[in-house]
Design a protein around this motif. Sequence first.
Motif, short mmCIF file in Angstrom:
data_model
loop_
_atom_site.label_atom_id
_atom_site.label_comp_id
_atom_site.label_asym_id
_atom_site.label_seq_id
_atom_site.Cartn_x
_atom_site.Cartn_y
_atom_site.Cartn_z
N GLY A 1 1.08 5.63 1.38
CA GLY A 1 0.06 5.45 0.37
C GLY A 1 -1.30 5.22 1.00
N LYS A 2 -1.81 4.00 0.85
CA LYS A 2 -3.11 3.65 1.40
C LYS A 2 -2.99 2.32 2.12
CE LYS A 2 -4.61 1.56 -2.99
NZ LYS A 2 -5.64 1.58 -4.05
N GLY B 1 0.79 -1.22 0.00
CA GLY B 1 0.00 0.00 0.00
C GLY B 1 0.82 1.27 0.00
N CYS B 2 2.11 1.16 0.33
CA CYS B 2 3.00 2.32 0.23
C CYS B 2 3.29 2.62 -1.24
CB CYS B 2 4.32 2.06 0.96
SG CYS B 2 4.21 2.02 2.75
N LEU B 3 3.73 3.82 -1.52
CA LEU B 3 4.09 4.21 -2.87
C LEU B 3 5.59 4.04 -3.09
CD1 LEU B 3 1.94 7.42 -3.32
CD2 LEU B 3 2.01 5.55 -4.96
N TYR C 1 1.49 1.99 -6.11
CA TYR C 1 1.29 1.36 -4.81
C TYR C 1 1.94 -0.02 -4.82
CZ TYR C 1 -2.42 4.82 -4.00
OH TYR C 1 -3.13 5.98 -3.83
N VAL D 1 0.18 4.45 -10.32
CA VAL D 1 -0.51 5.61 -9.76
C VAL D 1 -0.25 6.86 -10.60
CG1 VAL D 1 -0.68 7.16 -7.78
CG2 VAL D 1 -0.56 4.70 -7.41
N ASN E 1 -5.90 -7.64 -5.23
CA ASN E 1 -5.34 -6.60 -6.11
C ASN E 1 -5.06 -7.17 -7.50
OD1 ASN E 1 -2.95 -4.95 -7.31
ND2 ASN E 1 -3.76 -3.66 -5.68
#
Length: 207
Positions: A160-161, A27-29, A42, A110, A192
């Motif tokens: 990120g998310k 979830g991090c970029l 991501y 992204v 995903n």
Amino acid sequence: MADIVLGPVSETFFAQPTLELAKSLLGCLLVKETEAGTASGYIAETEAYIGPGDRAAHSFNNRRTKRTEVMFQKSGLAYTYVMHTHCLINVVSGGPEKPEAALIRALEPVSGINLMKERRQLADQSNLTNGPGKLTKALAIDMSDYGQPLYLPPLFIAEGKTPHSISYGKRIGIDNSGEAKDYPWRFWITGNPFVSRHQQVLGTTQP
């Protein structure tokens, strides 16, 4: 989508046990800034490698070579290496003299998507970054990034998310690593579409 500028995570983010870091990266970029523009995605899939007791790790048995030297340094550095002409990127973990790492296996695009398509010579976004060699080419990550601190530009990890759920299973492509081939140290964001390969899920967990 327009390019975005994001601040990197702090160096302390990487001071986690390797298995936890491999999950926290989801979830991090992953962001790479170049003269051509910024591209990011991501992190959708990772694998943990815990040497020197992990037969699948390049640092197994404390193997220290020119290639693995960065694994013996502080956490949060980029360990890049070439396999079958493709460059792969890992996040060094474990701390000094504890050669461990988390491989980044897949990204969900992204920003800089048109730039990624140009680099990969692909029009299909779904196939841009769904593999460890694909994502490095899409983001222009190469051996010049070896040892790059991933908490500083131009190649860095940013917040990120948070994934809704994390699945885990066996790592991929390590069939000749004895009992290590069965370790459930591959993690991915459940459902995903950019995960590199779908296989048996051994379990799910919350982030």
